[in-house]
Design a protein around this motif. Sequence first.
Motif, mmCIF file in Angstrom:
data_model
loop_
_atom_site.group_PDB
_atom_site.id
_atom_site.type_symbol
_atom_site.label_atom_id
_atom_site.label_comp_id
_atom_site.label_asym_id
_atom_site.label_seq_id
_atom_site.Cartn_x
_atom_site.Cartn_y
_atom_site.Cartn_z
ATOM 1 N N VAL A 299 -7.290 6.000 -9.524
ATOM 2 C CA VAL A 299 -6.278 4.699 -9.252
ATOM 3 C C VAL A 299 -6.046 4.149 -7.742
ATOM 4 C CG1 VAL A 299 -5.016 6.229 -8.898
ATOM 5 C CG2 VAL A 299 -4.642 4.150 -10.285
ATOM 6 N N ALA A 300 -6.345 5.431 -6.918
ATOM 7 C CA ALA A 300 -6.449 4.678 -5.289
ATOM 8 C C ALA A 300 -7.973 3.944 -5.119
ATOM 9 C CB ALA A 300 -6.226 5.361 -4.431
ATOM 10 N N GLY A 301 -8.874 4.102 -5.647
ATOM 11 C CA GLY A 301 -9.994 3.758 -5.606
ATOM 12 C C GLY A 301 -10.148 1.538 -5.929
ATOM 13 N N VAL A 302 -9.699 1.973 -6.912
ATOM 14 C CA VAL A 302 -9.514 0.211 -7.904
ATOM 15 C C VAL A 302 -8.068 -0.612 -7.213
ATOM 16 C CG1 VAL A 302 -8.710 -0.652 -10.051
ATOM 17 C CG2 VAL A 302 -10.346 1.650 -9.249
ATOM 18 N N HIS A 303 -6.959 -0.157 -6.723
ATOM 19 C CA HIS A 303 -6.217 -0.579 -6.641
ATOM 20 C C HIS A 303 -7.284 -1.052 -4.505
ATOM 21 C CE1 HIS A 303 -2.952 -0.966 -8.878
ATOM 22 N NE2 HIS A 303 -3.766 0.132 -9.315
ATOM 23 N N ALA A 304 -7.595 -0.392 -4.848
ATOM 24 C CA ALA A 304 -7.946 -0.572 -2.652
ATOM 25 C C ALA A 304 -9.665 -1.398 -2.713
ATOM 26 C CB ALA A 304 -8.552 0.240 -2.019
ATOM 27 N N ALA A 305 -9.918 -1.572 -3.898
ATOM 28 C CA ALA A 305 -10.911 -3.029 -3.960
ATOM 29 C C ALA A 305 -9.919 -4.366 -4.195
ATOM 30 C CB ALA A 305 -11.693 -2.537 -4.935
ATOM 31 N N GLU A 306 -8.786 -4.374 -5.349
ATOM 32 C CA GLU A 306 -8.496 -5.192 -5.457
ATOM 33 C C GLU A 306 -7.724 -5.631 -4.583
ATOM 34 O OE1 GLU A 306 -5.380 -4.161 -8.408
ATOM 35 O OE2 GLU A 306 -5.999 -6.372 -9.595
ATOM 36 N N ALA A 307 -7.385 -4.668 -3.415
ATOM 37 C CA ALA A 307 -6.123 -5.258 -2.418
ATOM 38 C C ALA A 307 -6.613 -6.309 -1.259
ATOM 39 C CB ALA A 307 -5.895 -4.792 -1.498
ATOM 40 N N LEU A 308 -8.139 -5.333 -1.430
ATOM 41 C CA LEU A 308 -9.567 -6.388 -0.405
ATOM 42 C C LEU A 308 -9.651 -7.450 -1.318
ATOM 43 C CD1 LEU A 308 -12.535 -3.538 0.169
ATOM 44 C CD2 LEU A 308 -10.360 -3.914 1.560
ATOM 45 N N ARG A 309 -9.879 -7.696 -2.529
ATOM 46 C CA ARG A 309 -9.774 -9.422 -2.635
ATOM 47 C C ARG A 309 -8.875 -10.106 -1.878
ATOM 48 N NH1 ARG A 309 -14.935 -9.126 -0.988
ATOM 49 N NH2 ARG A 309 -16.562 -8.541 -2.849
ATOM 50 N N ARG B 132 -5.234 -2.437 3.364
ATOM 51 C CA ARG B 132 -5.142 -3.314 4.468
ATOM 52 C C ARG B 132 -5.006 -3.701 5.293
ATOM 53 N NH1 ARG B 132 -1.419 -4.289 -0.178
ATOM 54 N NH2 ARG B 132 -0.205 -3.080 1.150
ATOM 55 N N SER B 133 -4.904 -1.734 5.864
ATOM 56 C CA SER B 133 -5.143 -1.391 7.286
ATOM 57 C C SER B 133 -6.542 -1.362 7.641
ATOM 58 C CB SER B 133 -4.969 -0.022 6.923
ATOM 59 O OG SER B 133 -4.074 1.070 7.364
ATOM 60 N N LEU B 134 -7.488 -1.383 6.618
ATOM 61 C CA LEU B 134 -9.764 -1.652 7.379
ATOM 62 C C LEU B 134 -9.391 -2.938 8.091
ATOM 63 C CD1 LEU B 134 -11.835 0.436 6.874
ATOM 64 C CD2 LEU B 134 -11.769 -0.398 4.652
ATOM 65 N N LEU B 135 -8.536 -3.669 7.077
ATOM 66 C CA LEU B 135 -8.437 -5.825 7.762
ATOM 67 C C LEU B 135 -7.664 -5.279 8.594
ATOM 68 C CD1 LEU B 135 -8.773 -6.617 4.201
ATOM 69 C CD2 LEU B 135 -10.527 -6.172 5.361
ATOM 70 N N ALA C 29 -0.149 7.096 11.108
ATOM 71 C CA ALA C 29 0.827 6.400 9.479
ATOM 72 C C ALA C 29 0.083 5.085 9.446
ATOM 73 C CB ALA C 29 2.292 6.619 10.908
ATOM 74 N N TYR C 30 -0.774 5.115 8.974
ATOM 75 C CA TYR C 30 -1.453 3.339 8.952
ATOM 76 C C TYR C 30 -2.241 3.884 7.665
ATOM 77 C CZ TYR C 30 1.589 0.544 11.757
ATOM 78 O OH TYR C 30 2.494 -0.109 12.732
ATOM 79 N N LEU C 31 -2.704 5.617 7.522
ATOM 80 C CA LEU C 31 -3.604 5.578 6.828
ATOM 81 C C LEU C 31 -4.944 5.681 7.248
ATOM 82 C CD1 LEU C 31 -2.483 4.843 3.312
ATOM 83 C CD2 LEU C 31 -2.203 6.755 4.537
ATOM 84 N N ARG C 32 -5.351 5.255 8.883
ATOM 85 C CA ARG C 32 -6.420 5.305 9.362
ATOM 86 C C ARG C 32 -6.713 6.767 10.051
ATOM 87 N NH1 ARG C 32 -4.601 0.484 13.251
ATOM 88 N NH2 ARG C 32 -2.820 2.681 13.487
ATOM 89 N N THR C 33 -8.296 7.489 9.456
ATOM 90 C CA THR C 33 -8.447 8.932 9.785
ATOM 91 C C THR C 33 -9.164 9.020 10.779
ATOM 92 O OG1 THR C 33 -11.262 8.344 9.465
ATOM 93 C CG2 THR C 33 -9.603 8.448 7.360
ATOM 94 N N SER C 34 -9.967 9.825 11.357
ATOM 95 C CA SER C 34 -10.270 9.814 13.084
ATOM 96 C C SER C 34 -11.350 9.742 13.785
ATOM 97 C CB SER C 34 -10.311 11.432 13.244
ATOM 98 O OG SER C 34 -10.974 12.161 12.347
ATOM 99 N N ALA C 35 -12.197 8.499 12.569
ATOM 100 C CA ALA C 35 -13.431 7.738 12.569
ATOM 101 C C ALA C 35 -12.633 6.959 12.729
ATOM 102 C CB ALA C 35 -14.387 8.785 11.391
ATOM 103 N N ALA C 36 -13.374 5.960 13.377
ATOM 104 C CA ALA C 36 -13.470 4.535 13.571
ATOM 105 C C ALA C 36 -14.229 3.580 11.899
ATOM 106 C CB ALA C 36 -14.008 3.925 14.501
#
Lengths: 396, 73
Positions: free
Chosen positions: A11-21, A306-309, A262-269
């Motif tokens: 459910v997280a993955g699909v909502h991530a894909a949708e948010a990217l678009r 959205r964090s990724l962007l 706090a933005y869901l970013r991991t330790s890797a870029a």
Amino acid sequence: MNGVVIVGASVAGVHAAEALRDAGFDRPVTLLSAETDLPYDRPPLSKSALRGEASKSQLLLRPEGWYQQHGIDLVLGRRARQLDPQRKSVLLDSGAELGYDGLILATGAAARSFEPVHGESADVYRLRTADDCARLRDRLVPGARVLVIGAGFLGLEVAATAHEIGGEVSIVELGPAPLAMALGVDVGQWFKRLHESHGVAVHCDNSVTAIDVRRDRSRAYLRDGGVIDADVVVAALGAVPMVQWLAGSGLELAGGGVRCDAYLRTSAADVVAAGDIAYWDNELYGSYMRVEHWTNAVEQGAFAARSLLGANERPYVGPPYFWTDQFAAKTRTVGYLDGVDAISIQRQDDHSLVALYGRGDVLRAAVCVNAPRSLLSCRRAITERAPWRAAIESLY
Amino acid sequence: MENKLGWEVFIDHQACQGYACCVMAVPSVFDLDDDSGKAVVIESHPDDSLRVAVEGAVRGCPVHAITIRRRSP
């Protein structure tokens, strides 16, 4: 350009894909699933789908054509094996390598398996995937003797559903009451009475030490010397976050999952995480937490994308929220229950219950059964970090 | 209050299970009915500035009970 790879068509993955678009991201998006089914929803698996009231197509998170329409490359039946954050690539079980510019980790969790003290755990059902649900549903027939191991939320839902189908249901729980670890013993007792009032046998402070399987029938031996004969045995022992494949990647793991800011970013870029595996810094509580619930997965999936962007101006905060429906009890839990040091049952009767949970003189969480108005006022108070004293005097 | 986009919010009360996700997401548009425990729309023609939030509520509904439609003329 490699675009974004999403590991886990949860459910997280699909909502991530949708948010990217939705955000106008127009480069390739690859959504990777270890399962062979189209991405589907899990909450109905212990309720309507287990009763046979929801078909496989009704469980789909998005219609089959949606992925192509949105330019999302859905790859089914492929498991990620290794991550190399330096080279920005994910190694698959097929041996292929997927390069990425951005990576979203949404691998979710797997059912914890039942391991008896003695003997094998063969023929013990579990419930995590749509296949698990279909297998179990075939065995849940009227009159079937059903033994559920574990009185957590899932175990209780399975027990209630099995009873509604006409099964003769027993539950064995290690703790002093159902849900005792999560909600405390007193609230747990309310759920015990709920199930017993329907004729479900609830054995607490007990465990299954061995299971003897003979031709479609099982005999379970309990720690206290008791014996339960069952046609179907279901283990509902919680979930294990799927992060083992990340060990050795250099990605920082913590709290059973992947450590995120706090933005869901991991330790890797350019790697973010969402859902069951995200151990993130929730500024509302001033602490790291990991939440294995549906709403959290929906919200974090979109937020992580959205964090990724770089499109989030504020961190991901908010009280966790989840629900469980058992018989006529609609239970709504808002807030974070781990580490609470005070519990107050504000009211309870056969039909409803409101309980508050605090820590350090601040209201942290609330459990509301058939109490919609209380749920909303409790949530507001939790978000406002209401003092404990004021909360227990005003919230019913 | 401006609803120039001409949109309306509906809840399928058969489908609604009172999970309250919509009420938590957009309390100015959704509320819970005390008796049924189900969600109700309290502002069926919301301000256009709430469109994204209501779309979030549509996606965040576990039972897909919420729809946005073009307002009937």
